[in-house]
Each structure stands twice: as C-alpha cells, then as structure tokens.
Design a protein around this motif. Structure first.
Motif, PDB file in Angstrom:
ATOM      1  N   ALA A  28      14.034  29.888  76.443  1.00 52.37           N
ATOM      2  CA  ALA A  28      14.570  30.113  77.754  1.00 52.37           C
ATOM      3  C   ALA A  28      13.136  30.170  78.847  1.00 52.37           C
ATOM      4  O   ALA A  28      13.029  31.311  79.217  1.00 52.37           O
ATOM      5  CB  ALA A  28      15.303  31.221  77.628  1.00 52.37           C
ATOM      6  N   PRO A  29      12.532  28.923  78.810  1.00 52.97           N
ATOM      7  CA  PRO A  29      11.327  29.244  79.256  1.00 52.97           C
ATOM      8  C   PRO A  29      11.472  28.977  81.116  1.00 52.97           C
ATOM      9  O   PRO A  29      10.310  29.338  81.676  1.00 52.97           O
ATOM     10  CB  PRO A  29      10.544  27.858  78.971  1.00 52.97           C
ATOM     11  CG  PRO A  29      11.859  26.739  78.979  1.00 52.97           C
ATOM     12  CD  PRO A  29      12.831  27.568  78.578  1.00 52.97           C
ATOM     13  N   HIS A  30      12.482  29.113  81.815  1.00 60.02           N
ATOM     14  CA  HIS A  30      12.716  29.052  83.157  1.00 60.02           C
ATOM     15  C   HIS A  30      12.283  30.277  83.732  1.00 60.02           C
ATOM     16  O   HIS A  30      12.611  31.359  83.218  1.00 60.02           O
ATOM     17  CB  HIS A  30      14.103  28.573  83.596  1.00 60.02           C
ATOM     18  CG  HIS A  30      14.550  27.397  83.108  1.00 60.02           C
ATOM     19  ND1 HIS A  30      13.917  26.116  83.150  1.00 60.02           N
ATOM     20  CD2 HIS A  30      15.553  27.068  82.304  1.00 60.02           C
ATOM     21  CE1 HIS A  30      14.383  25.143  82.702  1.00 60.02           C
ATOM     22  NE2 HIS A  30      15.602  25.602  82.029  1.00 60.02           N
ATOM     23  N   MET A  31      11.461  30.106  84.816  1.00 60.39           N
ATOM     24  CA  MET A  31      11.035  31.359  85.499  1.00 60.39           C
ATOM     25  C   MET A  31      12.294  31.831  86.430  1.00 60.39           C
ATOM     26  O   MET A  31      13.019  31.326  87.241  1.00 60.39           O
ATOM     27  CB  MET A  31       9.805  31.137  86.378  1.00 60.39           C
ATOM     28  CG  MET A  31       9.225  32.082  87.337  1.00 60.39           C
ATOM     29  SD  MET A  31       7.807  31.745  88.391  1.00 60.39           S
ATOM     30  CE  MET A  31       6.582  31.739  87.120  1.00 60.39           C
ATOM     31  N   THR A  32      12.569  33.078  86.175  1.00 64.08           N
ATOM     32  CA  THR A  32      13.419  33.665  86.821  1.00 64.08           C
ATOM     33  C   THR A  32      13.342  34.219  88.123  1.00 64.08           C
ATOM     34  O   THR A  32      12.089  34.165  88.513  1.00 64.08           O
ATOM     35  CB  THR A  32      13.929  35.127  85.928  1.00 64.08           C
ATOM     36  OG1 THR A  32      12.992  36.058  86.225  1.00 64.08           O
ATOM     37  CG2 THR A  32      14.417  35.026  84.731  1.00 64.08           C
ATOM     38  N   PRO A  33      14.434  34.375  89.086  1.00 63.02           N
ATOM     39  CA  PRO A  33      14.088  34.847  90.662  1.00 63.02           C
ATOM     40  C   PRO A  33      13.028  36.038  90.413  1.00 63.02           C
ATOM     41  O   PRO A  33      12.052  36.043  91.453  1.00 63.02           O
ATOM     42  CB  PRO A  33      15.119  34.905  90.922  1.00 63.02           C
ATOM     43  CG  PRO A  33      16.213  34.115  90.339  1.00 63.02           C
ATOM     44  CD  PRO A  33      15.758  34.258  88.897  1.00 63.02           C
ATOM     45  N   GLU A  34      13.224  36.884  89.571  1.00 67.37           N
ATOM     46  CA  GLU A  34      12.438  38.145  89.687  1.00 67.37           C
ATOM     47  C   GLU A  34      10.992  37.857  89.503  1.00 67.37           C
ATOM     48  O   GLU A  34       9.957  38.509  89.756  1.00 67.37           O
ATOM     49  CB  GLU A  34      12.952  39.388  88.662  1.00 67.37           C
ATOM     50  CG  GLU A  34      12.089  40.655  88.848  1.00 67.37           C
ATOM     51  CD  GLU A  34      12.250  41.264  90.305  1.00 67.37           C
ATOM     52  OE1 GLU A  34      11.084  41.476  90.555  1.00 67.37           O
ATOM     53  OE2 GLU A  34      13.071  41.176  91.078  1.00 67.37           O
ATOM     54  N   GLN A  35      10.689  36.958  88.366  1.00 69.43           N
ATOM     55  CA  GLN A  35       9.443  36.608  87.857  1.00 69.43           C
ATOM     56  C   GLN A  35       8.874  35.817  89.063  1.00 69.43           C
ATOM     57  O   GLN A  35       7.664  35.983  89.165  1.00 69.43           O
ATOM     58  CB  GLN A  35       9.708  35.931  86.371  1.00 69.43           C
ATOM     59  CG  GLN A  35       9.763  36.667  85.325  1.00 69.43           C
ATOM     60  CD  GLN A  35      10.121  35.640  84.113  1.00 69.43           C
ATOM     61  OE1 GLN A  35      10.674  34.525  84.479  1.00 69.43           O
ATOM     62  NE2 GLN A  35       9.914  36.334  83.014  1.00 69.43           N
ATOM     63  N   PHE A  36       9.505  34.893  89.622  1.00 69.73           N
ATOM     64  CA  PHE A  36       9.068  34.191  90.726  1.00 69.73           C
ATOM     65  C   PHE A  36       8.495  35.094  91.850  1.00 69.73           C
ATOM     66  O   PHE A  36       7.302  35.147  92.382  1.00 69.73           O
ATOM     67  CB  PHE A  36      10.196  33.541  91.233  1.00 69.73           C
ATOM     68  CG  PHE A  36       9.571  32.598  92.334  1.00 69.73           C
ATOM     69  CD1 PHE A  36       8.530  31.389  92.333  1.00 69.73           C
ATOM     70  CD2 PHE A  36      10.086  32.902  93.687  1.00 69.73           C
ATOM     71  CE1 PHE A  36       8.034  30.765  93.563  1.00 69.73           C
ATOM     72  CE2 PHE A  36       9.630  32.248  94.911  1.00 69.73           C
ATOM     73  CZ  PHE A  36       8.694  31.278  94.615  1.00 69.73           C
ATOM     74  N   ARG A  37       9.439  36.213  92.185  1.00 68.87           N
ATOM     75  CA  ARG A  37       8.964  37.108  93.134  1.00 68.87           C
ATOM     76  C   ARG A  37       7.580  37.840  92.820  1.00 68.87           C
ATOM     77  O   ARG A  37       6.584  37.835  93.664  1.00 68.87           O
ATOM     78  CB  ARG A  37      10.041  38.259  93.182  1.00 68.87           C
ATOM     79  CG  ARG A  37       9.881  39.268  94.531  1.00 68.87           C
ATOM     80  CD  ARG A  37      10.904  40.226  94.514  1.00 68.87           C
ATOM     81  NE  ARG A  37      12.133  39.914  94.139  1.00 68.87           N
ATOM     82  CZ  ARG A  37      13.008  39.291  95.116  1.00 68.87           C
ATOM     83  NH1 ARG A  37      12.581  39.267  96.404  1.00 68.87           N
ATOM     84  NH2 ARG A  37      14.280  39.046  94.699  1.00 68.87           N
ATOM     85  N   ARG A  38       7.490  38.294  91.483  1.00 72.40           N
ATOM     86  CA  ARG A  38       6.265  38.782  91.108  1.00 72.40           C
ATOM     87  C   ARG A  38       4.951  38.037  90.997  1.00 72.40           C
ATOM     88  O   ARG A  38       3.948  38.452  91.475  1.00 72.40           O
ATOM     89  CB  ARG A  38       6.571  39.535  89.634  1.00 72.40           C
ATOM     90  CG  ARG A  38       5.438  40.470  89.103  1.00 72.40           C
ATOM     91  CD  ARG A  38       5.624  41.239  88.060  1.00 72.40           C
ATOM     92  NE  ARG A  38       5.843  40.553  86.947  1.00 72.40           N
ATOM     93  CZ  ARG A  38       6.943  40.021  85.986  1.00 72.40           C
ATOM     94  NH1 ARG A  38       7.987  40.550  86.630  1.00 72.40           N
ATOM     95  NH2 ARG A  38       6.799  39.406  85.308  1.00 72.40           N
ATOM     96  N   HIS A  39       5.088  37.004  90.381  1.00 72.97           N
ATOM     97  CA  HIS A  39       4.209  35.935  90.407  1.00 72.97           C
ATOM     98  C   HIS A  39       3.826  35.225  91.797  1.00 72.97           C
ATOM     99  O   HIS A  39       2.740  34.950  91.989  1.00 72.97           O
ATOM    100  CB  HIS A  39       4.445  34.958  89.352  1.00 72.97           C
ATOM    101  CG  HIS A  39       4.397  35.534  87.885  1.00 72.97           C
ATOM    102  ND1 HIS A  39       3.583  36.430  87.457  1.00 72.97           N
ATOM    103  CD2 HIS A  39       5.373  35.291  86.949  1.00 72.97           C
ATOM    104  CE1 HIS A  39       3.979  36.836  86.119  1.00 72.97           C
ATOM    105  NE2 HIS A  39       5.278  36.148  85.827  1.00 72.97           N
ATOM    106  N   GLY A  40       4.906  35.164  92.518  1.00 70.24           N
ATOM    107  CA  GLY A  40       4.792  34.529  93.793  1.00 70.24           C
ATOM    108  C   GLY A  40       3.838  35.441  94.775  1.00 70.24           C
ATOM    109  O   GLY A  40       2.809  35.092  95.412  1.00 70.24           O
TER     110      GLY A  40
END
Length: 589
Positions: free
Chosen positions: A10-22
């Motif tokens: 399940a490699p897709h970046m989740t919204p929460e992961q995007f928020r953190r890495h963003g």
C-alpha cells in the motif's frame, strides 16, 4: 496521531503523511532560500558528476522520505546554478516567490487538466479573468480583452507564443489554406531583425517555411529595427511575387534590450496586410509601471503580443502571457475536435477551450500562481519590484560611465546594462573580456553572461532577482573592477616580459650579426694576405728538397749584355769571335 509508514503493498502517501512531509519540504525550501546567498551561484560540478552520484538502478522498494530530502542536499544542490541567488546577474531574471510556489503547490495538488472549459471551468475562467487584469495593468489595447474579439492565454514560453502567432498569421494570410493543404515555403516570408530572438526562426522552421523564408531587416545605431528598411523589403518581396506573412518586432531584445519602434512599424504592417507580432518576453511586464509604458508606444497596432511573468514578475516558470487581437485566426489555425472531446458547452460556442489556443492538448492550472502573486503583492508591489531593478541598473550604469575602465555600450532603459571593458593597446579585447567573465563566474559570488555588440564581446549585467539589493550590485561592480585591474596588471606584466624577450632576441641577433661580421673581416684579411705572397712556378713546386738545395748552391748566371743600337749585334749580326768565346765559356763550365 500520525499514521504509520506505508507497506510495500500500500505505497500511496496518505493525507496525514503528505501533511507531515509537506511541512518538511516547505521547511527545506525556506532553509534553501535563507542560505542561498552563501552558495556559489554557478554549479561547480564537472560533466557527469551528478549521474555518478546516483545509483545505477532504481530502488526496488520504497525508501523513507528523509532519504529523498537528504539526497537533495547531497546530489541536487551541488549541481544547481542558483537562479534565485542575489548574485545571479546572467541571462534575464527567472523570478519566483513564496506566493508563486504556493500557487503551484495548489495547482499540483488539485491535479486538474484544463484542456477544455468542461474539464474544469475554474481553470479556464480564472485564466481569462487574470489575463484581462494583466492586459489592464500593462496598458494593452481593449482588443486583447476576453470581452472583445481577442483574448489572453498562458503559454509555456514566449518561444511557444511566437510559434502560435506565426501559425495564426499563416492562417489569416492564406484564408485557411494552410490547414487544408499546408504552407507554401517558396511563397511566404517572415521579417525579423538581427536582434530578434532565435525562437522566431525556429518557429519558421517548425511551421514548415524553412529559414530561407526569413528576411533580416537592418537596425539603427541603437540596434532597433529600421522602419524604412522594413518598408523597402516588404515592397521588394511583393514585387518579386512573395507574400509577406508576419513581422516580429521586439520590445527589449535579449542581447541588449533594444526596443523596436512599434508606432512606426505598425502602420507599415497595416498597409502591407502583414501580421505584427510583438515579442516583449523580458521587457513587457515593465509596463505595469506607468512611466515605463512609453517603451512600447504603438502596441495598439499589434495583432499579437507576448511577455513572460516568469522572468521579472515574481512568478515561477512557466508563465508566458500571450494575447491576440483576433482569436478567430488563432483558433482557426489550431482547433481540432475529435468526438471524444465533444460536449454541450463547446458545441454551443458559449465557452473558451484553451486547448485550441496552444500547441499541446493538455494544460496545467497555471493561472493559479499568477492569481496568488497578484493577490499577495498587488499592483503596487509589482511596480515596486520593477522600479527597484531599474534603479539599481541605472546606478550601475552611472558608475561605469564615470570609470575609464568600462564603457556602457548600449542604451539601458530597464534593468540590463551591457559593459565593454577597456583594455591596453595590443591586447585581444574579446579574449580579455571572456577571461574576465570566467574569472568572475569561477569566483562563485556572481554569475554574468556575455553577448556581442557590433562585433565586440561585452558583458551583460541583468538585475532583477527579488533577493538582489544595492549591496549586491555594489559587490558585483567591485568584483568587475578588481578583476579588470588584475587582468590589466597581468597583461602589462606579460607585455613587459614580451618586450624584454624581444629586446633579448634583438640583442642576441645583433651579437650574431657582429660575430658574423668579424668572421667575415678575418676571412677577407686572410684572403688578402695569401694574395700578397709570391707564387711559385709549377716546376719548382715539383722539386725535391735535395734538388732545391742543389739549385741554391749554383753560381748565379752573369747578366746578359744589354742590346745597344750602336753595336752590330743589336741588329742580329754576331761577331766572328763570339763562337770562340762561347765555346771557351762552355769548356770552362
């Protein structure tokens, strides 16, 4: 609570992961902007260094995002020439800004494809509205507004805009025949000056006309197109059976920011029925400042016009603003409607489909970043940025005018100054100027480029980055002067060394000549001495030493009696006793 990192399944970046890495990415960019002034402007890497730092094969499994950010610093940053650096004074500015980056981020996050109105109405209508705003800010004619017969669109570059302008001109000139049967390369002609951007000739090639269709119009002392020369060329070509299609006039040429006289060229193009395209890629945005609009007086004559917000107007690449006075010619040249793109709004003719205004089918939501920039800075903020760059350039030009080491070689109405270094007599000026350029660029504090003006290599100093202050321009000027002084001293020392070497060679040659003269004199003296010595008879030369001594012991013979006119023997009569005497002498011997 943060979500766990994804599993390979399940490699897709989740919204929460995007928020953190963003947040991490925004922090990285902010840190980069904060430290950019400490980096060398031009990348110091050698060809192949960046690829050598990358693995030979892509990763089989996903990697932590921290590893990607780390490689930005390890691999990417060392291989960058930093266009946002305060010492970046080469080419033209390629500005970006916080609002522009955030607008691009939103556009990328939305991920819409704005090829047609129906695919995202906001992408089309916001772009129409923003382009109308800019037409007003730049003082462009009302024919360029979307409410009139023309309209504006965001292109990928002015090179692309030049091409679509030519295609529209061909469509109008041929009454649509180019769409049906193609161009006639032996019939159509296009007019540029020697200072016109090379993208116009490239457009001519892409359009199928070929470079032979290009006519180069003469320029005046300020490198601007001569209206009388354009008129003469148009008349001559028409008389020879050619069909002039397009004249490309420039406001702010790439080499020197020369400005072609639109007010004089426009009526000539109208009388000849030729499309007037104005390439104002760099300088056009300066018209947001009312006192600078005079540079493009006569723009109302233009059939099309292009300028780049991504050069000097704080908007990241790509953001070319392009307008036409008659959109029917543009869409007539470029529109094509396959069944799978049909929709009710398009069929009703009630909307603009921007896919018909460009080469590509697909298009990003580029108007968002322009909207963000306008909303953040406002018109006055944009004007202040332009005025700042112009003021710094004029100050630099004043310093150079007052210095006997440099000449300001062309007019400088905006933020580009072309400097011609002065060099001592006997120095190859072009080589010296290029040496100075490389010395400055190798130093890492500034980055400049060059061009040629009337056959002479000169330095271009293009000011416009939002981080560039007066202190940075002062430093660039100091580096120019220091570099010139160092090279001039080096040239003087080299000239003195060459003079010494030449003097030594002349002295050595003189010594050789004197030695040769002395040798020649000695040879001549020896030859004269030999000539004064007695010459031996050949028989004597054959005698042995004993024979020579025997000859020396012989008694010298008595001298023969002198012949006298009173003696009979003088007439050949010999006395009777002469034989006896002779015999007696013979016996006695």
């Amino acid at each position: 609570m943060s979500e766990p990192e994804p599993t390979p399944s399940a490699p897709h970046m989740t919204p929460e992961q995007f928020r953190r890495h963003g947040h991490e990415v925004v922090d990285w960019i902010a840190d980069y902007w904060a430290r950019i002034g400490s980096l060398p402007v031009r990348s110091p890497v050698a060809p192949g260094d960046v690829r050598a730092a990358l693995p030979s094969a892509p990763p089989e499994d996903g990697e932590p995002f921290e590893a990607v950010l780390a490689d930005l610093d390890r691999v990417v940053v060392p291989g960058l020439t930093h266009w946002q650096h305060p010492g970046f004074l080469g080419y033209f500015p390629a500005n970006t800004s916080g609002p522009s980056v955030l607008g691009d981020l939103v556009s990328a996050g939305l991920g819409v494809q704005g090829m047609s109105w129906v695919t995202s109405p906001a992408a089309t209508e916001l772009e129409q509205h923003v382009l109308d705003w800019f037409a007003g800010l730049l003082g462009l004619p009302e024919t360029f507004l979307s409410t009139g017969p023309g309209g504006g669109v965001v292109q990928d570059s002015s090179s692309g805009a030049n091409l679509v302008a030519l295609l529209a001109a061909l469509h109008r000139a041929g009454g649509g025949e180019t769409v049906r049967s193609g161009v006639r390369p032996d019939e159509y002609t296009v007019y540029v000056s020697a200072e016109t951007h090379s993208s116009m000739e490239k457009a001519v090639r892409i359009a199928g006309l070929g470079s032979d269709a290009v006519r180069i119009v003469e320029v005046d002392g300020d490198l601007a197109m001569r209206p009388q020369s354009l008129r003469a060329r148009l008349e001559r070509d028409v008389a020879r059976g050619y069909r002039p299609v397009l004249v490309c006039a420039t406001v702010g040429t790439t080499s020197t920011t020369a400005v072609d006289p639109l007010a004089e060229l426009g009526p000539i193009c109208r009388d000849a029925g030729v499309w007037l395209h104005v390439d104002a890629a760099y300088a056009g945005v300066s018209a947001v400042v009312p006192e600078l609009r005079g540079l493009q007086a006569g723009v109302e004559w233009a059939d099309s016009y292009t300028t780049d917000a991504h050069k000097w107007l704080l908007t990241g690449f790509d953001a070319t603003l392009f307008w036409v006075a008659d959109r029917a010619a543009l869409t007539g040249a470029l529109a094509i409607l396959p069944e799978y793109l049909r929709n009710a709004a398009t069929d009703a003719g009630a909307v603009v489909d921007y896919r018909d205004w460009q080469i590509e089918l697909g298009r990003r939501f580029r108007a968002l970043k322009l909207w963000f920039v306008l909303r953040w800075y406002g018109a006055e903020g944009l004007r202040a940025h332009i005025r700042s760059g112009v003021a710094l350039a004029q100050e630099l030009a004043g310093w150079a005018d007052a210095d006997d080491r440099f000449d300001v070689v062309t007019p400088h109405p905006l933020s580009l100054v072309c400097l011609g270094p002065r060099w001592p007599e006997g120095v190859d000026a072009d080589v010296a100027t290029m040496t100075l350029l490389e010395r400055l660029n190798d130093g890492g504090e500034v980055f400049l480029t060059h061009t040629t003006v009337r056959g002479q290599v000169v330095l271009r100093v293009a000011i416009g980055a939002p981080t560039t202050t007066r202190a940075h321009v002062e430093r660039a000027w100091a580096l120019l002067c220091e570099g010139h002084d160092w090279l001039a001293a080096d040239f003087a020392e080299s000239a003195a060394e060459r003079a010494r070497e030449q003097a030594e060679r002349r002295a050595a040659a003189e010594r050789v000549r004197e030695d040769a003269a002395r040798e020649e004199t000695a040879r001549e003296d020896a030859a004269r001495a030999v000539a004064l010595q007695p010459v031996e008879a050949p028989a004597a030369q054959d005698e042995t030493a004993a024979q020579a001594r025997a000859q020396e012991d012989l008694t010298p013979p008595e001298p023969a009696p002198q012949a006298d006119a009173d003696h009979p023997e003088a007439d050949g009569v010999v006395p009777a006793h002469s034989g006896t005497d002779a015999g007696a002498r013979g016996t006695g011997s």
